[in-house]
Design an enzyme around this catalytic site. Structure first.
Site, mmCIF file in Angstrom:
data_model
loop_
_atom_site.group_PDB
_atom_site.id
_atom_site.type_symbol
_atom_site.label_atom_id
_atom_site.label_comp_id
_atom_site.label_asym_id
_atom_site.label_seq_id
_atom_site.Cartn_x
_atom_site.Cartn_y
_atom_site.Cartn_z
ATOM 1 N N ASP A 8 37.591 144.925 3.957
ATOM 2 C CA ASP A 8 38.001 143.527 3.739
ATOM 3 C C ASP A 8 38.971 143.406 2.556
ATOM 4 O O ASP A 8 40.028 142.807 2.673
ATOM 5 C CB ASP A 8 36.800 142.560 3.647
ATOM 6 C CG ASP A 8 35.802 142.848 2.544
ATOM 7 O OD1 ASP A 8 35.912 143.915 1.878
ATOM 8 O OD2 ASP A 8 34.895 142.009 2.349
ATOM 9 N N SER B 113 14.052 126.748 -5.833
ATOM 10 C CA SER B 113 14.035 127.614 -4.656
ATOM 11 C C SER B 113 12.613 128.087 -4.426
ATOM 12 O O SER B 113 11.826 128.204 -5.380
ATOM 13 C CB SER B 113 14.953 128.820 -4.902
ATOM 14 O OG SER B 113 14.620 129.893 -4.062
ATOM 15 N N GLY C 29 21.725 143.930 1.239
ATOM 16 C CA GLY C 29 22.980 144.152 1.946
ATOM 17 C C GLY C 29 23.145 143.217 3.126
ATOM 18 O O GLY C 29 24.005 143.440 3.980
ATOM 19 N N SER D 80 23.546 139.912 2.635
ATOM 20 C CA SER D 80 24.287 138.789 2.067
ATOM 21 C C SER D 80 23.508 137.483 1.954
ATOM 22 O O SER D 80 23.935 136.428 2.439
ATOM 23 C CB SER D 80 25.603 138.560 2.820
ATOM 24 O OG SER D 80 26.530 138.083 1.889
ATOM 25 N N SER D 81 22.393 137.570 1.264
ATOM 26 C CA SER D 81 21.679 136.337 0.926
ATOM 27 C C SER D 81 22.550 135.469 0.023
ATOM 28 O O SER D 81 22.421 134.245 0.018
ATOM 29 C CB SER D 81 20.362 136.660 0.221
ATOM 30 O OG SER D 81 20.584 137.256 -1.038
ATOM 31 N N ASP E 66 31.629 138.157 4.117
ATOM 32 C CA ASP E 66 30.278 137.617 4.208
ATOM 33 C C ASP E 66 30.291 136.123 4.510
ATOM 34 O O ASP E 66 29.562 135.631 5.367
ATOM 35 C CB ASP E 66 29.524 137.855 2.894
ATOM 36 C CG ASP E 66 29.438 139.330 2.553
ATOM 37 O OD1 ASP E 66 29.868 140.157 3.384
ATOM 38 O OD2 ASP E 66 28.949 139.651 1.458
HETATM 39 P P1 ADP Z 1 22.837 140.172 -1.173
HETATM 40 O O1 ADP Z 1 23.910 139.141 -1.046
HETATM 41 O O2 ADP Z 1 23.189 141.446 -0.502
HETATM 42 O O3 ADP Z 1 21.492 139.689 -0.733
HETATM 43 P P2 ADP Z 1 23.460 139.790 -3.941
HETATM 44 O O4 ADP Z 1 23.069 140.520 -5.170
HETATM 45 O O5 ADP Z 1 24.886 139.581 -3.658
HETATM 46 O O6 ADP Z 1 22.706 140.508 -2.717
HETATM 47 O O7 ADP Z 1 22.796 138.345 -3.953
HETATM 48 C C1 ADP Z 1 21.417 138.202 -4.211
HETATM 49 C C2 ADP Z 1 21.231 137.109 -5.240
HETATM 50 O O8 ADP Z 1 21.500 135.820 -4.627
HETATM 51 C C3 ADP Z 1 19.807 136.992 -5.730
HETATM 52 O O9 ADP Z 1 19.575 137.880 -6.795
HETATM 53 C C4 ADP Z 1 19.753 135.548 -6.174
HETATM 54 O O10 ADP Z 1 20.384 135.382 -7.423
HETATM 55 C C5 ADP Z 1 20.628 134.844 -5.152
HETATM 56 N N1 ADP Z 1 19.845 134.301 -4.022
HETATM 57 C C6 ADP Z 1 20.006 134.600 -2.722
HETATM 58 N N2 ADP Z 1 19.128 133.894 -1.950
HETATM 59 C C7 ADP Z 1 18.414 133.121 -2.780
HETATM 60 C C8 ADP Z 1 17.357 132.169 -2.608
HETATM 61 N N3 ADP Z 1 16.845 131.885 -1.409
HETATM 62 N N4 ADP Z 1 16.861 131.558 -3.706
HETATM 63 C C9 ADP Z 1 17.366 131.848 -4.911
HETATM 64 N N5 ADP Z 1 18.343 132.731 -5.146
HETATM 65 C C10 ADP Z 1 18.865 133.385 -4.113
HETATM 66 MG MG MG Z 2 25.850 139.326 -1.862
#
Ligand code: ADP
Ligand code: MG
Length: 409
Positions: free
Chosen positions: A64, A95, A151, A153-154, A199
């Site tokens: 990307d 959250s 991985g 993409s939360s 993402d």
């Molecule tokens: P990924 O995107 O692969 O899951 P990242 O490190 O990029 O990993 O993002 C994860 C971060 O996003 C978490 O550490 C948190 O800060 C935030 N996050 C994601 N989902 C939530 C949620 N449901 N509630 C609170 N924070 C969240």
């Molecule tokens: Mg991420």
């Protein structure tokens, strides 16, 4: 999380509906608990509930930011957000994972806990383009079943759920491409993660049973039907539980190598280099940079070949391309780990059609394409291999390509 890789389609659909109902209930209940009654005893409902999915990348890794091609899809795990405009300049956010309410204004975003910056950062980016004055604050409760740091993409799910919510509440009229760009700016400029636009594009533009072909130079996207189930195939996601969040340095180093390679070769982006030209540029580069470049260039080719196979209704034939992608990420780009390699090797040894790490690497998740009737045996073999190696049990679940971000209520 339960392993449902062997559950039959009908039951799995019911399970999916239940999971979404549970998330919506959790978002509403959390909102009511934290924000449902104000200091004057007045009751407030959320203005609406929005959600956005995590994503897995079928193929096209580390392409990307080189302007190349990627083929991600939205997964059926989502981040749900109950939101109410509160008429002040302050956002209050909680959250299901971080239950304390965090309060802050757009101007304070840099000082807030990191997880909140994905949400208020999105507000900041949108508000800087479309200033809305001092009454844009909102009360927000987040419930999610997207695994964090796996991985999948939360982070994009969080940004994109916030993006569609603010877009509706503030009547900005932005399209999905504009929202994806705002999500990327949030991640790059406010959270400080130098990621590409894959993402957010997948989370916003995904559709059921489709992957999203993403041209990261033009930002054009196109849905590509997957048709796995119709061919008796199943795609599994294996979350190795190896957190990739420590990988920032490795990621930045890979980006720097790609930029150096492009500069020395004299192309604007590695996308502009073809596989046929690789032998000509070999002597210009040190061995490591050459291998990084070779991964990106061959990966772009693999994405286009996979898309051609899918369009021709031959999803089974993408298997070897997935495995070739993994091998290139292991040998040339050097972003796989022992655990990711173990998933891939074990799956292939037990009859998978193809397997690869998905996401940036250095941990996180892998995907496995197999005949649906092999999925149980493959899942068991992977679990056994992890147990033998003293790694914590991985979570294995079917990857069901799903709808992108939306308003749920
Ligand atoms: P990924 O995107 O692969 O899951 P990242 O490190 O990029 O990993 O993002 C994860 C971060 O996003 C978490 O550490 C948190 O800060 C935030 N996050 C994601 N989902 C939530 C949620 N449901 N509630 C609170 N924070 C969240
Ligand atoms: Mg991420």
């Amino acid at each position: 999380m339960t392993d449902v890789s062997h559950v039959k389609t009908g039951a799995s659909r019911i399970k999916k509906v239940r999971a979404m109902d549970d998330l919506l209930t959790a978002a509403r209940t959390g909102f009511a608990h934290h924000f449902g009654t104000d200091s004057n005893g007045v009751h407030h409902d959320p203005d609406g509930v929005w959600s956005a999915p995590g994503r897995a990348n079928l193929i096209g890794e580390h392409t990307d930011y080189n302007g190349g091609f990627a083929l991600p899809f939205a997964i059926d795990k989502r981040t749900v957000m109950a939101v109410r405009g509160n008429g002040t300049d302050t956002f209050r956010v909680a959250s299901s994972l971080f239950d304390d309410v965090v309060a802050g204004k757009i101007a304070d975003v840099a000082t807030l806990p990191r997880w909140v910056t994905y949400i208020i950062g999105m507000a900041a980016v949108l508000d800087s383009d479309h200033p809305g004055g001092d009454a844009r604050g909102a009360d927000i409760y987040v419930a999610s079943n997207v695994p964090l740091g796996s991985g999948l993409s939360s982070s994009a799910a969080l940004e994109c759920a916030a993006g569609v919510a603010f877009n509706d509440l503030w009547q900005l009229g932005l399209n999905r491409t504009q929202l994806a760009q705002a999500g990327r700016r949030t991640e790059n400029q406010i959270v400080g993660a130098p990621t590409g636009i894959m993402d957010q594009s997948a989370s916003l533009k995904g559709a059921a049973d489709c992957a999203l072909l993403l041209d990261c130079r033009s930002n054009e996207t196109e849905l590509v039907p997957l048709g796995f189930a119709a061919e008796g195939l199943q795609l599994l996601i294996v979350d190795t539980k190896e957190e990739h969040s420590h990988a920032a340095n490795g990621y930045a180093a890979r980006r720097a190598s790609c930029e150096r390679g492009a500069r020395i070769i004299g192309v604007p982006l590695l996308r502009d280099l073809t596989e046929a030209r690789l032998p000509q540029v070999r002597d210009l580069l040190d061995d490591e940079t050459y291998r990084r470049v070779r991964h990106v260039v061959t990966e772009d080719e693999r994405v286009l070949r996979a898309v051609a196979k899918l369009r021709a209704g031959k999803p089974r034939e993408i298997g070897p391309l997935l495995t070739a992608s993994h091998n290139s990420l292991r040998d040339d780009f050097e972003v796989t780990t022992v655990r990711l390699d173990l998933v891939v090797d074990t799956a292939l040894a037990h009859g998978a059609l193809g397997a690869r790490m998905t996401g940036g690497g250095f941990g996180g998740s892998a995907i496995v394409l197999c005949d649906a009737k092999r999925s149980r045996a493959i899942s068991e073999a992977i679990r056994a291999a992890f147990e033998n190696s003293d790694f914590p049990e991985p979570t294995i679940f079917p990857a069901v390509a799903s709808e992108g971000a939306r308003r749920d209520a």
